[in-house]
Design a protein around this motif. Structure first.
Motif, PDB file in Angstrom:
ATOM      1  N   ASP A  13      -7.747  -1.833  11.995  1.00 50.59           N
ATOM      2  CA  ASP A  13      -8.145  -3.099  11.398  1.00 50.59           C
ATOM      3  C   ASP A  13      -6.975  -4.073  11.476  1.00 50.59           C
ATOM      4  N   ALA A  46      -5.377  -5.188   8.197  1.00 52.97           N
ATOM      5  CA  ALA A  46      -4.632  -4.120   7.522  1.00 52.97           C
ATOM      6  C   ALA A  46      -3.263  -3.919   8.149  1.00 52.97           C
ATOM      7  N   ARG A 104      -0.946  -6.748   7.382  1.00 47.08           N
ATOM      8  CA  ARG A 104      -0.421  -6.712   6.022  1.00 47.08           C
ATOM      9  C   ARG A 104       0.699  -5.690   5.881  1.00 47.08           C
ATOM     10  N   ILE A 105       0.569  -4.561   6.555  1.00 46.14           N
ATOM     11  CA  ILE A 105       1.656  -3.571   6.539  1.00 46.14           C
ATOM     12  C   ILE A 105       2.912  -4.167   7.157  1.00 46.14           C
TER      13      ILE A 105
END
Length: 355
Positions: free
Chosen positions: A245, A248, A251-252
């Motif tokens: 994703d 996701a 964001r990491i």
């Protein structure tokens, strides 16, 4: 009109300059570049500290630079402009009848020829280090690792082509460049210091903080390659992609960037007082580099990853990594041993760096 075959893609030799194919000019420029470097390197037979510093800086520049040109290959979908390795095609070492557009073939082939310039700088530094008197084992170790790393880069580049630009191999290609930068920065810092033992230049907590930024900075690079392998710029329209994703993984990556920013800010504050001037400067430059890179990262995310911003972001990644390394190496320095007693050693430097 229906029933007519699609026009054949341009072969690279259809781009002509003064009646010569573009790939011939690329080869000529690479040869001229290597010759110029060889002429400039005449002083390596009697190397001075100043000359070693300049060549050491050159090692950093070219190894970060080849990562940036690799990003240009990727965002222009030129990764399979030469679809074989070490040949460009099954029949030729140069880009003739590649099955890709002329400009794509030229970009990929140009990136390959730049490898010879990167290798030339590494070999020059190696020869200069061999000629040093007295010889420095720590510098020789760094100078040996750099050209070996460049040769390893060529092999990984071949694997990347053979895998049809699988994101894991593309990531490895970039990360190896960043690993080669480690001994390059170490060489640049240590070559101005005398032959001797390492001692800390700061208190242990500051040294530990600078050391902690190393794995954090490299984790940020790794996360960036995962974002790249998930995003739209795979180097070719048919290149495989990871199915993560995108939000996701972004964001990491962003979380690691914020952690590095916090660590950089803490280090800048910790070195305001009672720290040598080189470390204070390096800490401030690191903080500025991370801030600029973060702003660039959010901008390209909001704009949908435009190609030119992706290339700038790769350049920023290299500069941040260099800044992290520069801070770390500034927390210790080599000092000449003037007494038979043991000198304190700085924890964390590689065993190869010890005399």
């Amino acid at each position: 009109m229906r029933g007519l075959p699609a026009p054949a893609p341009y072969a690279a030799d259809e781009i002509l300059l003064l009646n010569l194919p573009l790939w011939a000019w690329q080869i000529a420029l690479a040869v001229v570049g290597v010759v110029v470097l060889a002429l400039l390197a005449r002083t390596v037979w009697q190397p001075t500290t100043a000359a070693l510093r300049w060549w050491g800086l050159g090692n950093i520049v070219v190894n970060v630079g080849i990562a940036v040109t690799g990003a240009t290959v990727r965002v222009t979908s030129s990764g399979l402009g030469c679809s074989e390795w070490p040949r460009c095609t099954e029949e030729s070492f140069v880009p003739v009848d590649t099955g890709h557009s002329a400009i794509n073939a030229a970009i990929e082939f140009g990136n390959r020829t730049l490898t010879f310039l990167v290798l030339a700088v590494g070999v020059i530094v190696f020869i200069a280090t061999l000629r040093m008197r007295p010889r420095r084992r720590d510098l020789l170790a760094y100078a040996t690792l750099i050209p070996l790393g460049v040769l390893g880069q060529a092999v990984v580049g071949g694997i990347t082509v053979w895998s049809d630009l699988h994101p894991a191999s593309v990531a490895s290609h970039f990360l190896l460049s960043m690993l080669v930068v480690v001994p390059a920065v170490a060489y640049y810092v240590r070559c101005r210091e005398p032959r001797g033992l390492l001692r800390p230049t700061v208190a242990r907590p500051v040294r530990l903080l600078a050391t902690a930024l190393l794995p954090l900075g490299f984790a940020l690079l790794v996360a960036g390659t995962v974002v790249t392998g998930t995003g739209p710029h795979g180097g070719d329209a048919d290149a495989p992609r990871w199915g993560f994703d995108m939000v996701a993984v972004a964001r990491i990556h962003s979380g690691l960037a914020w952690a590095l920013l916090a660590g950089s800010a803490a280090l800048a504050v910790a070195t305001v007082r009672r720290a040598p001037a080189p470390l204070r400067t390096a800490a401030r430059l690191l903080l500025a580099a991370v801030l600029a890179q973060a702003a660039l990262g959010y901008t390209q995310y909001l704009l949908g990853l435009p190609e030119w911003l992706v290339v700038l972001h790769v350049l920023g990644s290299g500069l941040v990594w260099v800044a992290v390394l520069r801070v770390y190496f500034a927390t210790a320095e080599r000092v000449e041993v003037t007494s038979p007693g043991p000198a304190p050693a700085a924890a964390g430097d590689t065993a190869a760096a010890r005399d």
